[in-house]
Design a protein around this motif. Structure first.
Motif, PDB file in Angstrom:
ATOM      1  N   VAL A  74       1.001  -1.223   0.219  1.00 44.87           N
ATOM      2  CA  VAL A  74       0.146   0.022  -0.094  1.00 44.87           C
ATOM      3  C   VAL A  74       0.800   1.061   0.053  1.00 44.87           C
ATOM      4  O   VAL A  74       0.651   2.229  -0.504  1.00 44.87           O
ATOM      5  CB  VAL A  74      -1.021  -0.097   1.116  1.00 44.87           C
ATOM      6  N   GLY A  75       1.933   1.100   0.870  1.00 45.43           N
ATOM      7  CA  GLY A  75       2.871   2.198   0.805  1.00 45.43           C
ATOM      8  C   GLY A  75       3.612   2.742  -0.530  1.00 45.43           C
ATOM      9  O   GLY A  75       3.604   3.663  -1.255  1.00 45.43           O
ATOM     10  N   LEU A  76       3.991   1.589  -1.038  1.00 40.86           N
ATOM     11  CA  LEU A  76       4.419   1.661  -2.527  1.00 40.86           C
ATOM     12  C   LEU A  76       3.559   2.108  -3.659  1.00 40.86           C
ATOM     13  O   LEU A  76       3.747   2.831  -4.578  1.00 40.86           O
ATOM     14  CB  LEU A  76       5.042   0.292  -3.065  1.00 40.86           C
ATOM     15  N   ALA A  77       2.475   1.557  -3.576  1.00 46.02           N
ATOM     16  CA  ALA A  77       1.279   2.243  -4.496  1.00 46.02           C
ATOM     17  C   ALA A  77       0.926   3.676  -4.221  1.00 46.02           C
ATOM     18  O   ALA A  77       0.789   4.487  -5.160  1.00 46.02           O
ATOM     19  CB  ALA A  77      -0.252   1.445  -4.117  1.00 46.02           C
ATOM     20  N   ILE A  78       0.888   4.135  -2.877  1.00 43.45           N
ATOM     21  CA  ILE A  78       0.748   5.406  -2.703  1.00 43.45           C
ATOM     22  C   ILE A  78       1.810   6.327  -3.047  1.00 43.45           C
ATOM     23  O   ILE A  78       1.804   7.348  -3.667  1.00 43.45           O
ATOM     24  CB  ILE A  78       0.355   5.582  -1.074  1.00 43.45           C
ATOM     25  N   PHE A  79       3.076   5.834  -2.982  1.00 42.31           N
ATOM     26  CA  PHE A  79       4.459   6.518  -3.533  1.00 42.31           C
ATOM     27  C   PHE A  79       4.246   6.685  -5.043  1.00 42.31           C
ATOM     28  O   PHE A  79       4.470   7.900  -5.600  1.00 42.31           O
ATOM     29  CB  PHE A  79       5.524   5.549  -2.915  1.00 42.31           C
ATOM     30  N   PHE A  80       4.235   5.414  -5.662  1.00 45.48           N
ATOM     31  CA  PHE A  80       4.130   5.570  -7.173  1.00 45.48           C
ATOM     32  C   PHE A  80       3.087   6.652  -7.580  1.00 45.48           C
ATOM     33  O   PHE A  80       2.975   7.022  -8.699  1.00 45.48           O
ATOM     34  CB  PHE A  80       4.146   4.127  -7.759  1.00 45.48           C
ATOM     35  N   THR A  81       1.824   6.547  -6.710  1.00 47.81           N
ATOM     36  CA  THR A  81       0.675   7.333  -7.321  1.00 47.81           C
ATOM     37  C   THR A  81       1.012   8.754  -7.323  1.00 47.81           C
ATOM     38  O   THR A  81       0.744   9.534  -8.215  1.00 47.81           O
ATOM     39  CB  THR A  81      -0.608   7.004  -6.557  1.00 47.81           C
ATOM     40  N   THR A  82       1.681   9.288  -6.197  1.00 45.78           N
ATOM     41  CA  THR A  82       1.901  10.614  -5.944  1.00 45.78           C
ATOM     42  C   THR A  82       3.098  11.011  -6.673  1.00 45.78           C
ATOM     43  O   THR A  82       3.028  12.100  -7.456  1.00 45.78           O
ATOM     44  CB  THR A  82       2.301  10.739  -4.470  1.00 45.78           C
ATOM     45  N   VAL A  83       4.139  10.409  -6.942  1.00 42.30           N
ATOM     46  CA  VAL A  83       5.552  10.531  -7.561  1.00 42.30           C
ATOM     47  C   VAL A  83       5.484  10.521  -8.944  1.00 42.30           C
ATOM     48  O   VAL A  83       5.590  11.004  -9.770  1.00 42.30           O
ATOM     49  CB  VAL A  83       6.551   9.860  -6.883  1.00 42.30           C
ATOM     50  N   GLY A  84       4.881   9.108  -9.401  1.00 39.47           N
ATOM     51  CA  GLY A  84       4.740   8.721 -10.853  1.00 39.47           C
ATOM     52  C   GLY A  84       5.826   7.884 -10.990  1.00 39.47           C
ATOM     53  O   GLY A  84       6.711   7.253 -10.182  1.00 39.47           O
ATOM     54  N   PHE A  85       5.627   7.271 -12.180  1.00 40.23           N
ATOM     55  CA  PHE A  85       6.741   5.983 -12.721  1.00 40.23           C
ATOM     56  C   PHE A  85       7.881   6.567 -13.390  1.00 40.23           C
ATOM     57  O   PHE A  85       8.532   5.783 -13.815  1.00 40.23           O
ATOM     58  CB  PHE A  85       6.007   4.836 -13.620  1.00 40.23           C
ATOM     59  N   SER A  86       7.902   7.689 -13.723  1.00 39.70           N
ATOM     60  CA  SER A  86       8.929   8.160 -14.460  1.00 39.70           C
ATOM     61  C   SER A  86      10.247   8.549 -13.700  1.00 39.70           C
ATOM     62  O   SER A  86      10.444   8.410 -12.795  1.00 39.70           O
ATOM     63  CB  SER A  86       8.637   9.585 -15.228  1.00 39.70           C
TER      64      SER A  86
END
Length: 86
Positions: A74-86
């Motif tokens: 869940v933490g990784l999902a929140i991180f990638f959602t806010t920062v993005g995959f780029s």
């Protein structure tokens, strides 16, 4: 579907803990509430307290690892959602 599976598992664990706690002279209401709220961790602790230590420790450790993995995902999902995959 996953939510139903988790709820059904907690209800089954609650029923088991209520029935088995009476056999071992434990408080069935306490173990029923703990089993419904905490699920597998409560089952592991109950097994440890009723001298089934090996199975209890295995269930407790595996459920804690599972909860930690869910928190990490869940933490990784929140991180990638806010920062993005780029």
């Amino acid at each position: 579907m996953e939510g139903f599976f988790g709820l059904a598992l907690n209800i089954i664990l609650t029923i088991y803990l209520v029935i088995d706690s009476r056999k071992h002279g434990k408080n069935p209401i306490l173990w029923g509430v703990l089993g419904f709220v905490f699920g597998a961790i409560a089952l592991g602790i109950y097994l440890i307290k009723t001298d089934r230590k090996l199975v209890g420790w295995i269930i407790t450790i595996l459920s804690i690892i599972g909860y930690l993995l869910i928190i990490l995902l869940v933490g990784l999902a929140i991180f990638f959602t806010t920062v993005g995959f780029s």
